[in-house]
Design an enzyme around this catalytic site. Structure first.
Site, PDB file in Angstrom:
ATOM      1  N   ASP A 269      -3.260  -1.458  -9.652  1.00  0.00           N
ATOM      2  CA  ASP A 269      -1.714  -0.804 -10.280  1.00  0.00           C
ATOM      3  C   ASP A 269      -1.239  -1.879 -11.098  1.00  0.00           C
ATOM      4  O   ASP A 269      -0.455  -1.300 -12.129  1.00  0.00           O
ATOM      5  CB  ASP A 269      -0.883  -0.126  -9.083  1.00  0.00           C
ATOM      6  CG  ASP A 269      -1.759   0.941  -8.516  1.00  0.00           C
ATOM      7  OD1 ASP A 269      -2.599   1.709  -9.034  1.00  0.00           O
ATOM      8  OD2 ASP A 269      -1.774   1.186  -7.241  1.00  0.00           O
ATOM      9  N   GLY A 270      -1.241  -3.089 -10.571  1.00  0.00           N
ATOM     10  CA  GLY A 270      -0.282  -4.055 -11.134  1.00  0.00           C
ATOM     11  C   GLY A 270      -0.858  -4.347 -12.780  1.00  0.00           C
ATOM     12  O   GLY A 270       0.033  -4.515 -13.547  1.00  0.00           O
ATOM     13  N   ASN A 350       7.337   2.373 -12.932  1.00  0.00           N
ATOM     14  CA  ASN A 350       7.506   2.629 -11.435  1.00  0.00           C
ATOM     15  C   ASN A 350       9.024   2.999 -11.082  1.00  0.00           C
ATOM     16  O   ASN A 350       9.411   4.063 -10.867  1.00  0.00           O
ATOM     17  CB  ASN A 350       7.196   1.812 -10.513  1.00  0.00           C
ATOM     18  CG  ASN A 350       5.725   1.840 -10.295  1.00  0.00           C
ATOM     19  OD1 ASN A 350       5.038   2.931 -10.582  1.00  0.00           O
ATOM     20  ND2 ASN A 350       5.114   0.914  -9.489  1.00  0.00           N
ATOM     21  N   ASP A 380      21.330  -1.139   1.454  1.00  0.00           N
ATOM     22  CA  ASP A 380      20.575  -2.372   0.916  1.00  0.00           C
ATOM     23  C   ASP A 380      20.474  -2.129  -0.585  1.00  0.00           C
ATOM     24  O   ASP A 380      20.071  -3.284  -1.145  1.00  0.00           O
ATOM     25  CB  ASP A 380      19.300  -2.328   1.471  1.00  0.00           C
ATOM     26  CG  ASP A 380      19.099  -3.058   2.968  1.00  0.00           C
ATOM     27  OD1 ASP A 380      20.338  -3.556   3.314  1.00  0.00           O
ATOM     28  OD2 ASP A 380      17.910  -3.249   3.704  1.00  0.00           O
TER      29      ASP A 380
HETATM   30  N1  LIG Z   1       8.354  -1.380   0.374  1.00  0.00           N
HETATM   31  C1  LIG Z   1       7.503  -1.131  -0.532  1.00  0.00           C
HETATM   32  O1  LIG Z   1       6.679  -0.225  -0.700  1.00  0.00           O
HETATM   33  C2  LIG Z   1       7.343  -1.996  -2.029  1.00  0.00           C
HETATM   34  C3  LIG Z   1       8.365  -3.040  -2.096  1.00  0.00           C
HETATM   35  C4  LIG Z   1       8.527  -3.782  -3.135  1.00  0.00           C
HETATM   36  C5  LIG Z   1       7.704  -3.444  -4.323  1.00  0.00           C
HETATM   37  N2  LIG Z   1       6.815  -2.333  -4.271  1.00  0.00           N
HETATM   38  C6  LIG Z   1       6.135  -1.680  -5.395  1.00  0.00           C
HETATM   39  O2  LIG Z   1       5.206  -2.653  -6.085  1.00  0.00           O
HETATM   40  C7  LIG Z   1       5.626  -2.399  -7.182  1.00  0.00           C
HETATM   41  C8  LIG Z   1       5.022  -3.459  -7.968  1.00  0.00           C
HETATM   42  O3  LIG Z   1       3.560  -3.788  -7.985  1.00  0.00           O
HETATM   43  P1  LIG Z   1       2.816  -5.043  -8.098  1.00  0.00           P
HETATM   44  O4  LIG Z   1       1.348  -4.595  -8.310  1.00  0.00           O
HETATM   45  O5  LIG Z   1       3.378  -5.695  -9.364  1.00  0.00           O
HETATM   46  O6  LIG Z   1       3.343  -5.522  -6.878  1.00  0.00           O
HETATM   47  P2  LIG Z   1       2.586  -5.917  -5.560  1.00  0.00           P
HETATM   48  O7  LIG Z   1       1.302  -6.958  -6.043  1.00  0.00           O
HETATM   49  O8  LIG Z   1       3.857  -6.317  -4.607  1.00  0.00           O
HETATM   50  O9  LIG Z   1       1.916  -4.631  -5.252  1.00  0.00           O
HETATM   51  C9  LIG Z   1       2.438  -3.223  -4.514  1.00  0.00           C
HETATM   52  C10 LIG Z   1       1.454  -2.444  -3.996  1.00  0.00           C
HETATM   53  O10 LIG Z   1       2.004  -0.876  -4.519  1.00  0.00           O
HETATM   54  C11 LIG Z   1       1.172  -0.175  -5.300  1.00  0.00           C
HETATM   55  N3  LIG Z   1       1.609   0.451  -6.181  1.00  0.00           N
HETATM   56  C12 LIG Z   1       2.140   0.115  -7.583  1.00  0.00           C
HETATM   57  N4  LIG Z   1       2.455   1.163  -8.061  1.00  0.00           N
HETATM   58  C13 LIG Z   1       2.060   2.027  -7.342  1.00  0.00           C
HETATM   59  C14 LIG Z   1       2.134   3.378  -7.760  1.00  0.00           C
HETATM   60  N5  LIG Z   1       2.700   4.132  -8.470  1.00  0.00           N
HETATM   61  N6  LIG Z   1       1.710   4.414  -6.702  1.00  0.00           N
HETATM   62  C15 LIG Z   1       1.249   3.835  -5.705  1.00  0.00           C
HETATM   63  N7  LIG Z   1       1.145   2.640  -5.327  1.00  0.00           N
HETATM   64  C16 LIG Z   1       1.582   1.757  -6.179  1.00  0.00           C
HETATM   65  C17 LIG Z   1       0.112  -1.425  -5.694  1.00  0.00           C
HETATM   66  O11 LIG Z   1      -1.424  -0.847  -5.682  1.00  0.00           O
HETATM   67  C18 LIG Z   1       0.067  -2.586  -4.572  1.00  0.00           C
HETATM   68  O12 LIG Z   1      -0.765  -2.058  -3.579  1.00  0.00           O
HETATM   69  C19 LIG Z   1       6.726  -1.809  -7.489  1.00  0.00           C
HETATM   70  O13 LIG Z   1       7.041  -1.268  -8.754  1.00  0.00           O
HETATM   71  C20 LIG Z   1       7.080  -1.282  -6.521  1.00  0.00           C
HETATM   72  O14 LIG Z   1       6.963   0.317  -6.570  1.00  0.00           O
HETATM   73  C21 LIG Z   1       6.704  -1.626  -2.841  1.00  0.00           C
HETATM   74  N1  LIG Z   2      -2.977  -9.434 -17.034  1.00  0.00           N
HETATM   75  C1  LIG Z   2      -1.887  -9.610 -16.312  1.00  0.00           C
HETATM   76  N2  LIG Z   2      -0.723 -10.512 -16.745  1.00  0.00           N
HETATM   77  C2  LIG Z   2       0.030 -10.764 -15.883  1.00  0.00           C
HETATM   78  N3  LIG Z   2       0.354 -10.392 -14.823  1.00  0.00           N
HETATM   79  C3  LIG Z   2      -0.678  -9.586 -14.362  1.00  0.00           C
HETATM   80  C4  LIG Z   2      -1.773  -9.107 -15.100  1.00  0.00           C
HETATM   81  N4  LIG Z   2      -2.345  -8.259 -14.352  1.00  0.00           N
HETATM   82  C5  LIG Z   2      -1.937  -7.830 -13.396  1.00  0.00           C
HETATM   83  N5  LIG Z   2      -0.657  -8.911 -13.103  1.00  0.00           N
HETATM   84  C6  LIG Z   2       0.113  -8.724 -12.068  1.00  0.00           C
HETATM   85  O1  LIG Z   2      -0.713  -9.174 -10.656  1.00  0.00           O
HETATM   86  C7  LIG Z   2      -0.371  -8.775  -9.756  1.00  0.00           C
HETATM   87  C8  LIG Z   2      -1.586  -7.916  -8.973  1.00  0.00           C
HETATM   88  O2  LIG Z   2      -2.110  -7.075  -9.944  1.00  0.00           O
HETATM   89  P1  LIG Z   2      -3.259  -6.019  -9.518  1.00  0.00           P
HETATM   90  O3  LIG Z   2      -3.935  -5.245 -10.611  1.00  0.00           O
HETATM   91  O4  LIG Z   2      -4.067  -6.859  -8.546  1.00  0.00           O
HETATM   92  O5  LIG Z   2      -2.314  -5.163  -8.801  1.00  0.00           O
HETATM   93  P2  LIG Z   2      -2.004  -4.868  -7.166  1.00  0.00           P
HETATM   94  O6  LIG Z   2      -0.489  -4.723  -7.277  1.00  0.00           O
HETATM   95  O7  LIG Z   2      -2.675  -5.888  -6.380  1.00  0.00           O
HETATM   96  O8  LIG Z   2      -2.683  -3.311  -7.067  1.00  0.00           O
HETATM   97  P3  LIG Z   2      -3.812  -2.935  -6.009  1.00  0.00           P
HETATM   98  O9  LIG Z   2      -2.964  -2.746  -4.723  1.00  0.00           O
HETATM   99  O10 LIG Z   2      -4.038  -1.663  -6.578  1.00  0.00           O
HETATM  100  O11 LIG Z   2      -4.829  -3.817  -6.148  1.00  0.00           O
HETATM  101  C9  LIG Z   2       0.566  -7.589 -10.144  1.00  0.00           C
HETATM  102  O12 LIG Z   2       1.889  -8.021  -9.643  1.00  0.00           O
HETATM  103  C10 LIG Z   2       0.702  -7.498 -11.579  1.00  0.00           C
HETATM  104  O13 LIG Z   2       1.915  -7.111 -12.208  1.00  0.00           O
END
Ligand SMILES: NC(=O)c1ccc[n+]([C@@H]2O[C@H](COP(=O)([O-])OP(=O)(O)OC[C@H]3O[C@@H](n4cnc5c(N)ncnc54)[C@H](O)[C@@H]3O)[C@@H](O)[C@H]2O)c1
Ligand SMILES: Nc1ncnc2c1ncn2[C@@H]1O[C@H](COP(=O)(O)OP(=O)(O)OP(=O)(O)O)[C@@H](O)[C@H]1O
Length: 502
Positions: A269-270, A350, A380
């Site tokens: 998703d990242g 998001n 919070d």
């Molecule tokens: N307590 C929590 O659940 C919590 C806390 C902080 C941030 N987040 C989420 O993490 C997101 C950032 O993602 P990241 O990948 O950069 O950070 P991250 O690496 O901390 O991953 C967050 C997790 O949230 C999941 N996720 C992200 N977007 C999603 C969506 N739309 N629906 C379902 N799952 C989703 C990702 O797959 C990942 O497993 C933020 O936008 C926020 O929504 C969640």
């Molecule tokens: N090309 C990129 N450049 C900079 N940051 C990135 C890039 N791709 C992913 N990221 C960042 O790296 C982190 C991990 O990305 P990743 O795609 O593994 O998602 P994830 O949050 O771990 O989701 P999932 O749980 O679905 O694997 C995220 O915070 C995302 O914003």
């Protein structure tokens, strides 16, 4: 459609349902002949067309059934936001009173009555209770004199306003009605074959094998220009045979959407959140292959990438397009004492979060909707999420999970110090402002899709409204199929052993 503005070389078409204007129920005068068992109908403007009789009889059979059940109201058909012959029609559901033996005294009869309307006069006949027209709206029956409503319903317009401008919409037959749901399947169809793809992968050296495979397929098989981010380009540049891979300057990505036909993502998703961040304005369609851990938004499996990419480029077997989801984003702008802080505009896929950060104190955040104070968050923090973000942080904080097609924003408090503070869902027209008041005990922090975290001092605020530019994601199946699939696959939604028969 508002969203279409940004999509230059492609068309997005609602897939299901023709636009039709319905909802004449409430304005029909109903004739029921109990002897013959026939039911006739006549529209309120006095025109009765024979060719419509079959349909109208069908309607009336239903109306009759309602009467038999003693129902005193007929709901208008669920309906529209359609454009027919240049006119806009209403989008509101309503209940319309019908002329029947209801208790409000319009027509009283212990059996079905035949009611005729002409030039403001009305008379009513009944098989067992002959009524004689006296004058005007007065009728005599065995049970006495009754007043029959004969005046046509008042005509009406529906006025919509966004706070700045008004649009007057015609309402058919003085009845508010929907002709189709406001959200429908969207299909992407290219007017000309796409030429350039932006290939994004998860940050770091991971997934280079997969990136090489996809880049080669797109270049050699599909004859596409392949763009990657500069850091990934540095790696490709050292691999023989990948000189075709191109890059762009990250300092200025403002015109990137004009050069990229679609985006292919490899990761979780990242990577999709990263794609969203890369395109500040319009976003090209995004197809994502799950090579991450959760991948709620990444609907495609990597194994099928050839077939799926071919479908994006050429359309699938049944149609010349693919289903997409237009994912609403939120436009967020930081203000200091009412003045916009330059360069502080973010489009989030998001959510935007205002929280207490590392401060030990309760955060105090004033929340305004269209400049009206709606509440103060003391806890919070607060999350304002899109439907896409509803399954991420907002869900963890107790918010509902909302289908990405629902045009709304979620307002979800984080650990509020008030038992009655439930999450709410606002319409996509909401304009929110989250402000740190002067009497707050400490500063707060804001983050956008979990990134670009920064401090908000007293007097600072974030203004949030629907972004004009959604992020279109290509569906594997369709909007609803993909969403439920992700709910079950990623969040085990309602997973339970099936109960055995007794
Ligand atoms: N307590 C929590 O659940 C919590 C806390 C902080 C941030 N987040 C989420 O993490 C997101 C950032 O993602 P990241 O990948 O950069 O950070 P991250 O690496 O901390 O991953 C967050 C997790 O949230 C999941 N996720 C992200 N977007 C999603 C969506 N739309 N629906 C379902 N799952 C989703 C990702 O797959 C990942 O497993 C933020 O936008 C926020 O929504 C969640
Ligand atoms: N090309 C990129 N450049 C900079 N940051 C990135 C890039 N791709 C992913 N990221 C960042 O790296 C982190 C991990 O990305 P990743 O795609 O593994 O998602 P994830 O949050 O771990 O989701 P999932 O749980 O679905 O694997 C995220 O915070 C995302 O914003």
């Amino acid at each position: 459609m508002h969203f279409n503005r940004q999509l230059k070389r492609l068309e997005i078409q609602p897939v299901s349902g023709e636009i039709s204007i319905g909802g004449t129920w409430g304005s029909e005068v109903v004739h029921a002949n109990t002897k013959s068992g026939l039911v006739e109908t006549e529209s309120s403007n006095g025109v009765f067309s024979a060719k419509n009789q079959a349909q109208e009889n069908k309607n009336l059979a239903a109306a009759n059934e309602k009467r038999m059940n003693g129902t005193s109201y007929a709901s208008s058909s669920l309906n529209v936001n359609g454009f027919v012959e240049g006119e806009r029609y209403s989008m509101t559901e309503t209940k319309v009173a019908t002329l029947d033996g209801s208790s409000d005294g319009h027509v009283t009869s212990n059996s079905f009555s035949k009611i005729q309307k002409s030039n403001g006069n009305a008379s009513s006949y009944s098989s067992d209770d002959e009524l004689v027209s006296i004058e005007g709206n007065m009728c005599a029956s065995a049970t006495g004199v009754v007043r029959v409503q004969s005046r046509k319903k008042a005509e009406m317009f529906l006025v919509r306003t966004d706070g700045f401008s008004c649009a007057r919409e015609k309402v058919t037959e003085s009845s508010l009605a929907f002709t189709h749901p406001s959200t429908q399947q969207q299909m992407l169809m290219w007017k000309s074959t796409p030429k350039t793809v932006l290939l994004l992968k998860k940050l770091g050296p991971e997934l280079m094998k997969e990136a090489k495979e996809v880049a080669s397929f797109l270049y050699y098989q599909e004859k596409m220009n392949v763009l990657v981010e500069p850091e990934v380009h540095d790696i490709f540049a050292r691999i023989p045979g990948f000189g075709f891979v191109q890059t762009f300057y990250t300092q200025d990505t403002s015109d990137l959407h004009e050069r990229v036909d679609f985006v292919a993502c490899l990761g979780g998703d990242g990577v999709i959140l990263h794609a969203s961040n890369l395109f500040r304005g319009a976003v090209p369609p995004v197809v994502s292959f799950n090579l991450g851990s959760l991948g709620f938004l990444t609907s495609h499996t990597f194994e099928d990438y050839r077939q799926d990419l071919k479908q994006v480029i050429h359309g699938n077997n049944t149609a010349e397009g693919v289903y997409i989801t237009l994912r609403m984003r939120l436009r967020c702008e930081i203000f200091r004492n009412g003045k916009a802080v330059p360069g502080k505009i973010f489009d989030v896929l998001n959510e935007v979060v205002v929280d207490r950060g590392s401060n030990p104190y309760l955060s105090k955040i004033e929340c305004y909707e269209h400049d009206r104070l709606i509440t103060k968050v003391q806890g919070d923090g607060v999350i304002v999420a899109t439907p896409t973000g509803s399954t991420a942080y907002s869900t963890a904080a107790g918010g509902s999970m909302v289908h990405p097609n629902v045009p709304c924003m979620l307002f979800t408090p984080i650990c509020p110090h008030s038992l009655s503070f439930r999450p709410v869902i606002l319409p996509d027209s909401a304009r929110l402002e989250l402000k740190i008041p002067d009497d707050a005990r400490s500063n707060a922090w804001v983050s956008f899709d979990g990134k670009r975290r920064q401090q908000l001092s007293r007097g600072h605020s974030v203004r949030i409204s629907m972004s004009q530019h959604p992020l279109p994601t290509v569906n594997k199946c369709d909007q609803t199929g993909d969403w439920f699939h992700s709910l079950i696959r990623c969040l085990n939604w309602n997973e339970r052993m099936d109960q055995k028969a007794l």
